[in-house]
Design a protein around this motif. Structure first.
Motif, PDB file in Angstrom:
ATOM      1  N   GLY A  23       0.677 -15.456   4.809  1.00 57.64           N
ATOM      2  CA  GLY A  23       1.907 -15.780   5.522  1.00 57.64           C
ATOM      3  C   GLY A  23       1.657 -16.716   6.695  1.00 57.64           C
ATOM      4  O   GLY A  23       2.495 -17.556   7.025  1.00 57.64           O
ATOM      5  N   ASP A  79       3.372 -10.200   7.567  1.00 60.53           N
ATOM      6  CA  ASP A  79       2.150  -9.754   6.902  1.00 60.53           C
ATOM      7  C   ASP A  79       2.563  -8.962   5.670  1.00 60.53           C
ATOM      8  O   ASP A  79       3.691  -8.459   5.586  1.00 60.53           O
ATOM      9  N   HIS A  80       1.668  -8.860   4.718  1.00 59.03           N
ATOM     10  CA  HIS A  80       1.972  -8.197   3.444  1.00 59.03           C
ATOM     11  C   HIS A  80       0.957  -7.093   3.172  1.00 59.03           C
ATOM     12  O   HIS A  80       0.393  -6.991   2.093  1.00 59.03           O
ATOM     13  N   TYR A  81       0.693  -6.268   4.184  1.00 61.98           N
ATOM     14  CA  TYR A  81      -0.305  -5.206   4.115  1.00 61.98           C
ATOM     15  C   TYR A  81      -1.683  -5.773   3.810  1.00 61.98           C
ATOM     16  O   TYR A  81      -2.443  -5.243   2.990  1.00 61.98           O
ATOM     17  N   SER A 134      12.068  -8.272   0.658  1.00 63.48           N
ATOM     18  CA  SER A 134      11.270  -9.239   1.406  1.00 63.48           C
ATOM     19  C   SER A 134      12.094 -10.375   1.992  1.00 63.48           C
ATOM     20  O   SER A 134      11.538 -11.287   2.622  1.00 63.48           O
ATOM     21  N   GLU A 139      11.717 -11.563   5.630  1.00 65.31           N
ATOM     22  CA  GLU A 139      10.826 -12.615   6.130  1.00 65.31           C
ATOM     23  C   GLU A 139      11.598 -13.727   6.833  1.00 65.31           C
ATOM     24  O   GLU A 139      11.010 -14.483   7.615  1.00 65.31           O
ATOM     25  N   VAL A 142       8.384  -6.309   6.536  1.00 65.41           N
ATOM     26  CA  VAL A 142       8.179  -5.558   5.298  1.00 65.41           C
ATOM     27  C   VAL A 142       8.273  -4.057   5.518  1.00 65.41           C
ATOM     28  O   VAL A 142       8.847  -3.328   4.706  1.00 65.41           O
ATOM     29  N   VAL A 169       6.203  -5.449  -3.622  1.00 66.33           N
ATOM     30  CA  VAL A 169       5.533  -4.894  -2.449  1.00 66.33           C
ATOM     31  C   VAL A 169       5.904  -3.418  -2.357  1.00 66.33           C
ATOM     32  O   VAL A 169       7.097  -3.077  -2.375  1.00 66.33           O
ATOM     33  N   GLY A 202       8.170 -18.015   5.678  1.00 67.68           N
ATOM     34  CA  GLY A 202       8.589 -16.899   4.837  1.00 67.68           C
ATOM     35  C   GLY A 202       9.928 -17.099   4.172  1.00 67.68           C
ATOM     36  O   GLY A 202      10.545 -18.157   4.283  1.00 67.68           O
TER      37      GLY A 202
END
Length: 314
Positions: free
Chosen positions: A116, A52-54, A267, A270, A141, A183, A175
């Motif tokens: 994602g 996940d990327h926030y 990142s 991932e 992350v 990020v 990913g």
């Protein structure tokens, strides 16, 4: 039970900041081949390992892993929004087996996922609801991060959980590989950003658009050589792919969080989703990597790869 694997990079910049036409055509041809692979396999359920990327998971509660027994996509970067078609029974079976194996995982009845999860499902199946799924979030992350050995053990536990299912199971890793997009890092972020990283679920459309535009601009600057982002690392990417192809994932165990960041960017973690997917396959059967594609694509801020794998008895 039959099992197969597909692992592929994702990038929210696909279609928004594309490389030269011949590169896009090359990637599209490889994606078409991956689609044929999964269509011929015709899975009954797809176990999706993704970060996940926030957008869905925040620091108000940040587990290293989480199995979703229900999930909804937030629809960032134009990906499909709405509920996933989650196979609850298989999700419960996986979560219970992982816990029985001594690997602590969270469980969610309201998992929120972002591109994602959604992008690989759309690229391979055309929709996030086209086939039943089991979404498994892997923190890739947010520091602190667990040792990579735990990712391998998680994957192996998932593999054992699906080994006796009377279903065709596709293991999907989403990913990586090397990349260092903009990020934010919690400890160095301004207080306003920290609060969003703690709980950013109430983001407005304008705020999401501004955030996405910053990433698109960063991709353009990176491709032009004017950004300060860490370079892609094809040597590191291909070393990882070689290990995954070899079938013995233990050489990755000693790699530290610092090693990942120094070699391939923040990142690059991932690839934990790839490690988990390949470890799951290894727990079911010895395997062979059936296809392998790799290309560094600065426009997408991605060491971009697509692989498929099958048990050696197929």
């Amino acid at each position: 039970m039959t099992v197969a694997l597909c692992a592929l990079s994702h990038s929210p910049l696909m279609g928004r900041n594309d490389p030269a036409r011949d590169v896009v055509d090359e990637v599209n041809a490889e994606l078409a081949s991956a689609r044929r692979f999964v269509a011929e396999f015709d899975p009954d359920v797809v176990v999706v390992f993704a970060p996940d990327h926030y957008n869905g998971v925040f620091y108000d509660l940040m587990p290293p892993f989480c199995v979703g027994r229900a999930a909804e996509a937030v629809g960032d970067y134009g990906t499909q929004a709405g509920p996933l078609h989650v196979d609850r029974d298989t999700a419960h079976r996986i979560a219970a087996h992982v816990l029985d194996s001594g690997i602590d995982t969270a469980i969610s009845e309201r998992m929120h996922v972002d591109h994602g999860f959604a992008q690989p499902m759309e690229l391979l199946f055309g929709s996030i609801t086209a086939v039943p799924t089991v979404p498994i979030f892997i923190n890739s992350v947010s520091t602190p991060l667990c040792p990579v050995r735990r990712i391998r053990l998680l994957g192996e536990a998932v593999g054992r959980a699906v080994a006796d299912l009377d279903k065709r199971v596709l293991l999907l890793g989403s990913g990586g590989l090397s990349h260092d997009p903009p990020v934010p890092q919690f400890d160095s972020a301004p207080e306003e950003v920290r609060q969003r990283l703690i709980d950013g679920r109430a983001i407005t459309d304008d705020q999401r658009a501004a955030r996405e535009n910053r990433v698109i601009t960063a991709g353009r600057d990176f491709a032009a050589g004017t950004a300060t982002l860490q370079p892609l690392n094809p040597d590191w990417d291909n070393e990882l792919l070689d290990i995954l192809a070899g079938g013995d994932l233990t050489p990755i165990d000693p790699w530290t969080v610092t090693d990942f960041v120094a070699a391939a960017g923040h990142s690059s973690h991932e690839v934990r989703t790839w490690i988990a997917a390949y470890a799951a396959l290894s727990a079911v059967s010895p395997y062979r990597m059936a296809s392998r594609y790799y290309r560094p694509i600065p426009e997408w801020i991605a060491g971009f790869a697509i692989t498929t794998a099958v048990p050696t008895n197929l």
